[in-house]
Structures are given as C-alpha cells and as structure tokens.
Design an enzyme around this catalytic site. Structure first.
Site, PDB file in Angstrom:
ATOM      1  N   PRO A   2       0.838  -1.208  -0.030  1.00 10.15           N
ATOM      2  CA  PRO A   2       0.004  -0.051  -0.103  1.00 10.15           C
ATOM      3  C   PRO A   2       0.628   1.396   0.046  1.00 10.15           C
ATOM      4  O   PRO A   2       1.632   1.502   0.756  1.00 10.15           O
ATOM      5  CB  PRO A   2      -0.803  -0.358   1.161  1.00 10.15           C
ATOM      6  CG  PRO A   2      -0.380  -1.408   1.964  1.00 10.15           C
ATOM      7  CD  PRO A   2       1.110  -1.690   1.294  1.00 10.15           C
ATOM      8  N   GLU A   3       0.618   2.060  -1.131  1.00 11.54           N
ATOM      9  CA  GLU A   3       1.131   3.450  -0.728  1.00 11.54           C
ATOM     10  C   GLU A   3      -0.211   4.060  -0.571  1.00 11.54           C
ATOM     11  O   GLU A   3      -1.273   3.624  -0.267  1.00 11.54           O
ATOM     12  CB  GLU A   3       1.649   3.952  -2.291  1.00 11.54           C
ATOM     13  CG  GLU A   3       2.903   2.965  -2.614  1.00 11.54           C
ATOM     14  CD  GLU A   3       3.945   3.357  -3.720  1.00 11.54           C
ATOM     15  OE1 GLU A   3       3.691   4.734  -3.914  1.00 11.54           O
ATOM     16  OE2 GLU A   3       4.604   2.810  -4.319  1.00 11.54           O
TER      17      GLU A   3
END
Length: 278
Positions: free
Chosen positions: A2-3
């Site tokens: 996840p960014e």
DNA sequence: AGCTCAACCTGGCTGC
DNA sequence: TGCAGCCAGGTTGAGC
C-alpha cells in the site's frame, strides 16, 4: 503493497460500513506486528464507537470515543470487511468485530501496525508517528500556489538524491517506491539528481506530477476495487499501468529508450535515461 | 541536522 | 524436485 492511494481506497471502502458502529470484540491471532498489538486492545475498544476514519499519509486513524485506533498496512497489509463466519485465512493477524461485520487485517510480512492512542496522550496530530509526517499531497496545503514552493524550499541545500528525498516523506507524505519513480518520470526529473538542485519551476512540475499520479491511482483503485465487504478478491495490486516501475529493459512508452533500474537507499528505482534530466 | 544502513518478517521467483 | 539466494509496495532507530 500500500502506498497512499491504496490506503485511501481502503479508507473509502470500509468507512461507510464502520462509521458510527460500536466495537463488540477484538481477536488477536498474531500480535507480533511492527510493534506488538496491545494485549488489552479488546478491553480498550469494546463498547467504543467509531466516529470517523481519517487518513494521514499511509496511516489510518479511527477516531473512537476515548482516543484513536492507529492502523498502518506496512508492506503487505490488507484491511477488509467480512462476515464473522467467513473462514480465517493464513496471515490474518487481528480482527475487530462490529456486530455482524468484522474488520480483518491480513498481513503476511507483519510490517503493519495496530496501536492505541488514548486522549490522555494528547492530540493525535502530536503522536510521535504522525507529528513528523510531511504535507498531505491531496490537501489544500499542497495546492497549486503553495505546492511547488513547498517542495523547492524543503529540498533546498539537500545533498541526497531527489528520489530518496521524495521517498522519505518529510516533504510530502504518501509517495511510496512505485509512485516515486512514476512521479519523477512524469516530471522529467532524473532520480539521481541532488534534491537541492531542484529549481522552482521543476518543483512546481513535480508537485503537479505527484498529485496527478496519486489521484489517478486512487481513481483506478476505486473503480477496480469497490468490493471491500466480501471475502473474495485480492485487493493487493491495483496499480495503474506504470510508465517506468518494474519495466527495466523495456522501451520507454514515450521515447522507446530502454528503461533503467538502479538501487538507491536499498530500494529499486526505475527511470528513462533520455526523458529524465539532471 | 543530514545521511546511510540494518532490521523487522514471510513468500515467491530464479537459477543451479 | 530441492534448495540457496535474492527480491518485494514501509518505516524506524542506531550510528556516523
């Protein structure tokens, strides 16, 4: 995994089902995450209502009656809503029950975090994990007039490469390894350039590139990944088609030059040697 | 203060 | 097929 876009889409996906709901229980299957999950989390959370979910950088902040639940997805974390009867999967680390719905953190590498910050420890913005974070790239603090100037001033005097400077998240949060390479490509900036060499016009261009990259990723995730309520589906990878990331040796989509891969600060960087200038 | 690097942990892929 | 080695979306904290 996840960014910022993935975390934002997660937030938008679960909030409608969780907001206003009361915690009825907590099960910790493996609390050895980035930091140990508080053993008494069930006692703390039970009976508390979720007033709101906020995102700050890659952190999710659940505003509860008596404080904040802080969740970070680390490298491999996925948060999804299930029915309590849904079978547990390998690497499901913790779940929070809301009556007939349950929020599960699935995190193979255990770099995620689930922490409690009670109100007695001060405002959540002052929390040690939150306080040092850079500006929110999609907020008013990073709008057209301010954004470029902010980057320019923050980069001034830095010797470190612009890739590492941007990834560090002290200037702007949320730009992880993938979107860092993508944003620099989009702005035409060579990743090995010293951050301090960033001119104001190029800083403005970079700011636009960052916002555009993140916004498009959120849109892509939001459309490909609406289903946060069922157990099926792997919300892991919903990336835009990348321009450079993971494309070493392949032709640049703009100029056909082969994309190069290098290592900076122990992380891979991808760039086009022709499109991106120092 | 700025910067580099090791560390946290598991799984998947590559190559011998 | 087995196994060693390397790589992976993040972040902190020690040490210079």
């Amino acid at each position: 995994m996840p960014e910022l876009p993935e975390v934002e889409v997660t937030k938008q996906g679960i909030e409608p089902y969780i907001q206003g709901k009361t915690v009825t229980g907590v099960n910790i299957y493996d609390g050895r995450l980035r930091w140990p999950v508080p053993k008494n989390l069930e006692k703390i959370l039970s009976g508390q209502k979720v007033a709101q979910i906020k995102r700050r950088g890659k952190y999710l902040l659940f505003r509860m009656d008596d404080g904040h639940l802080i969740i970070h997805l680390g490298m491999t974390g996925v948060l999804r809503l299930h029915k309590p009867s849904d079978e547990l999967k390998k690497h499901d680390r913790i779940e929070i029950l809301f009556g007939q719905r349950v929020l599960r953190l699935h995190d193979p590498r255990k770099f995620g975090a689930v922490l409690w910050a009670g109100d007695e420890s001060g405002e959540i913005e002052k929390h040690p994990l939150i306080a040092k974070l850079g500006v929110e790239p999609l907020s008013d603090d990073f709008n057209d007039e301010k954004a470029g100037l902010h980057l320019y001033q923050h980069a001034k005097g830095r010797q470190v490469s612009i890739k590492q400077w941007l990834l560090a998240g002290q200037a702007v949060v949320g730009v992880g390894n993938i979107y860092c390479s993508e944003s620099l490509f989009s702005a035409g900036i060579h990743p090995q350039m010293a951050a301090g060499k960033l001119s104001l016009p190029r800083a403005e261009k970079l700011a636009v590139a960052i916002k555009d990259t993140l916004q498009r990723a959120i849109k892509a995730g939001g459309s490909s990944l609406k289903d946060f309520v069922n157990s099926e589906g792997d919300p892991g990878h919903f990336m835009l088609q990348t321009k450079v990331y993971d494309r070493a040796g392949l032709p640049c989509r703009v100029c056909q030059t082969n994309i190069k891969q290098i290592v900076q600060g122990q992380r891979s960087t991808y760039f086009c040697p022709k499109c991106q200038k120092r």
